[in-house]
Design a protein around this motif. Structure first.
Motif, PDB file in Angstrom:
ATOM      1  N   THR A  15      83.083  -9.583  82.841  1.00 28.09           N
ATOM      2  CA  THR A  15      82.731 -10.650  83.785  1.00 28.09           C
ATOM      3  C   THR A  15      83.941 -11.048  84.619  1.00 28.09           C
ATOM      4  O   THR A  15      83.840 -11.244  85.837  1.00 28.09           O
ATOM      5  N   ARG A  18      84.731  -8.375  87.231  1.00 29.08           N
ATOM      6  CA  ARG A  18      83.771  -8.385  88.345  1.00 29.08           C
ATOM      7  C   ARG A  18      83.974  -9.595  89.247  1.00 29.08           C
ATOM      8  O   ARG A  18      83.772  -9.520  90.461  1.00 29.08           O
ATOM      9  N   ARG A  19      84.369 -10.712  88.677  1.00 29.80           N
ATOM     10  CA  ARG A  19      84.705 -11.867  89.512  1.00 29.80           C
ATOM     11  C   ARG A  19      85.907 -11.566  90.401  1.00 29.80           C
ATOM     12  O   ARG A  19      85.925 -11.945  91.580  1.00 29.80           O
ATOM     13  N   PHE A  23      85.926 -11.506  94.476  1.00 31.07           N
ATOM     14  CA  PHE A  23      86.855 -12.327  95.251  1.00 31.07           C
ATOM     15  C   PHE A  23      87.622 -11.484  96.268  1.00 31.07           C
ATOM     16  O   PHE A  23      87.787 -11.875  97.432  1.00 31.07           O
ATOM     17  N   PRO A  27      83.270 -12.867  98.569  1.00 29.86           N
ATOM     18  CA  PRO A  27      82.067 -13.167  97.797  1.00 29.86           C
ATOM     19  C   PRO A  27      80.877 -13.538  98.673  1.00 29.86           C
ATOM     20  O   PRO A  27      81.028 -14.022  99.801  1.00 29.86           O
ATOM     21  N   ASP A  29      78.499 -16.274  98.769  1.00 31.67           N
ATOM     22  CA  ASP A  29      78.437 -17.587  98.123  1.00 31.67           C
ATOM     23  C   ASP A  29      77.398 -18.521  98.735  1.00 31.67           C
ATOM     24  O   ASP A  29      77.478 -19.735  98.568  1.00 31.67           O
ATOM     25  N   PRO A  59      82.511 -20.719  90.179  1.00 30.75           N
ATOM     26  CA  PRO A  59      83.212 -19.470  90.499  1.00 30.75           C
ATOM     27  C   PRO A  59      84.223 -19.541  91.641  1.00 30.75           C
ATOM     28  O   PRO A  59      85.040 -18.639  91.784  1.00 30.75           O
ATOM     29  N   SER A  60      84.153 -20.576  92.480  1.00 29.62           N
ATOM     30  CA  SER A  60      85.076 -20.650  93.618  1.00 29.62           C
ATOM     31  C   SER A  60      85.342 -22.103  93.949  1.00 29.62           C
ATOM     32  O   SER A  60      84.950 -23.014  93.213  1.00 29.62           O
ATOM     33  N   GLU A  79      89.925 -23.048  85.310  1.00 27.95           N
ATOM     34  CA  GLU A  79      89.709 -21.638  85.670  1.00 27.95           C
ATOM     35  C   GLU A  79      90.202 -20.746  84.530  1.00 27.95           C
ATOM     36  O   GLU A  79      91.313 -20.917  84.042  1.00 27.95           O
ATOM     37  N   LEU A  84      92.742 -15.638  89.542  1.00 23.58           N
ATOM     38  CA  LEU A  84      91.931 -16.457  90.442  1.00 23.58           C
ATOM     39  C   LEU A  84      92.479 -17.874  90.542  1.00 23.58           C
ATOM     40  O   LEU A  84      92.331 -18.528  91.578  1.00 23.58           O
ATOM     41  N   GLY A 115      78.027 -21.635  86.824  1.00 19.03           N
ATOM     42  CA  GLY A 115      78.924 -20.897  85.954  1.00 19.03           C
ATOM     43  C   GLY A 115      78.524 -20.980  84.490  1.00 19.03           C
ATOM     44  O   GLY A 115      78.818 -20.080  83.716  1.00 19.03           O
ATOM     45  N   GLY A 217      79.685 -11.297  91.823  1.00 18.77           N
ATOM     46  CA  GLY A 217      80.246 -11.025  90.496  1.00 18.77           C
ATOM     47  C   GLY A 217      79.213 -11.203  89.419  1.00 18.77           C
ATOM     48  O   GLY A 217      79.543 -11.529  88.277  1.00 18.77           O
TER      49      GLY A 217
END
Length: 301
Positions: A15, A18-19, A23, A27, A29, A59-60, A79, A84, A115, A217
């Motif tokens: 995971t 893939r995130r 990024f 992404p 979003d 995620p962001s 995070e 990231l 998330g 992701g």
């Protein structure tokens, strides 16, 4: 004494990788920003000021940006990936979401957007959130629910049964809205509320949907996934089934995302309490101007 362990469903390392890929590639979003706007709208209806705010598992920076635009204090982000964390514009602490680093009773508000559906131990996380909130602090979050990508699950199930002779887990086991409400109560939250909304996104074909999932992701994160490459024949049959069952007259396909929104308060003496059974001072029949009829003798009568 035997120690109970939480079953693991998600491949955390995969995971994270893939995130990172999403990024770096830019992404998709749109769904996250829609959910962030909805959470901000809900907060605007709360007659409270929040000073100490944390954001977990989002995620962001999309949620932080929306909240700041609405005049809320900049939240501290939790995070899990150092790579990231360096890119986030909010104050950041690096820690796994299932091991929150916040002191007990230190926060007025904890928020999260899209998330928590990848957390194995939701009961444990909710207990940590409850502990980190001050009395009368608020927890507000949105996560993907059980009807998410139902069309993709069905199309893959048919294709794999026909082509491969068996099924492989391909879509995460998203939580049910009623189960989430029960978990909030179990964690000790007061006034828990859950609701859900279904968002339908249309695509030119199923491969465009899969590209968006990759850019989110959000492709298969399951530990129990099949570890061999997806066969071309299976993929093509899945696309055929998807278009047969879930396309509109113009040929575009539908993809469902169920968003479950939850809220709960850390208990405080000022909060509204339910009345004791039998303490009502007026009859419902009188309020409705209706005739009350007996359903039989009471026990012991």
């Amino acid at each position: 004494m035997r120690q109970m362990t939480t079953p693991r469903h998600f491949d955390t390392l995969l995971t994270g990788a893939r995130r990172l890929r999403a990024f770096r590639q830019g992404p998709a979003d749109f769904l996250l920003r829609s959910v962030a706007e909805d959470l901000a709208d809900r907060l605007s209806l709360v007659q409270r000021s929040f000073r100490q705010v944390a954001e977990i598992a989002t995620p962001s920076d999309a949620l932080r940006e929306v909240l700041e635009a609405r005049g809320l204090p900049r939240p501290v982000a939790c995070e899990s990936l150092p790579a990231l964390a360096a890119s986030r514009r909010a104050p950041v602490v690096v820690a796994p979401v299932e091991a929150l680093p916040f002191a007990a009773g230190s926060l007025d508000l904890i928020v999260s957007a899209l998330g928590l559906q990848l957390v194995d131990d939701l009961p444990g996380l909710f207990a940590q959130v409850r502990r980190a909130l001050k009395p009368d602090g608020l927890f507000l979050a949105a996560l993907l629910g059980g009807d998410t990508l139902a069309e993709l699950r069905e199309a893959f199930a048919v294709a794999e049964s026909e082509v491969d002779g068996g099924l492989s887990p391909r879509v995460a086991p998203f939580a049910d809205v009623r189960d989430i409400g029960a978990l909030l109560q179990r964690a000790g939250f007061a006034l828990p509320v859950t609701d859900s909304d279904r968002l339908t996104v249309r695509y030119g074909d199923v491969f465009a949907l899969m590209r968006d999932l990759r850019a989110m992701g959000a492709t298969n994160p399951l530990l129990a996934r099949r570890r061999v490459p997806l066969r071309r024949a299976t993929l093509l049959r899945m696309a055929e089934v998807y278009h047969q069952r879930f396309s509109d007259p113009d040929g575009r396909i539908r993809a469902t995302f169920q968003v479950v929104t939850l809220s709960g308060w850390a208990p405080h003496e000022s909060q509204q309490k339910p009345l004791r059974p039998g303490s009502a001072k007026a009859r419902l029949a009188d309020a409705l101007n209706a005739l009350e009829q007996s359903t039989g003798e009471k026990p012991g009568g």
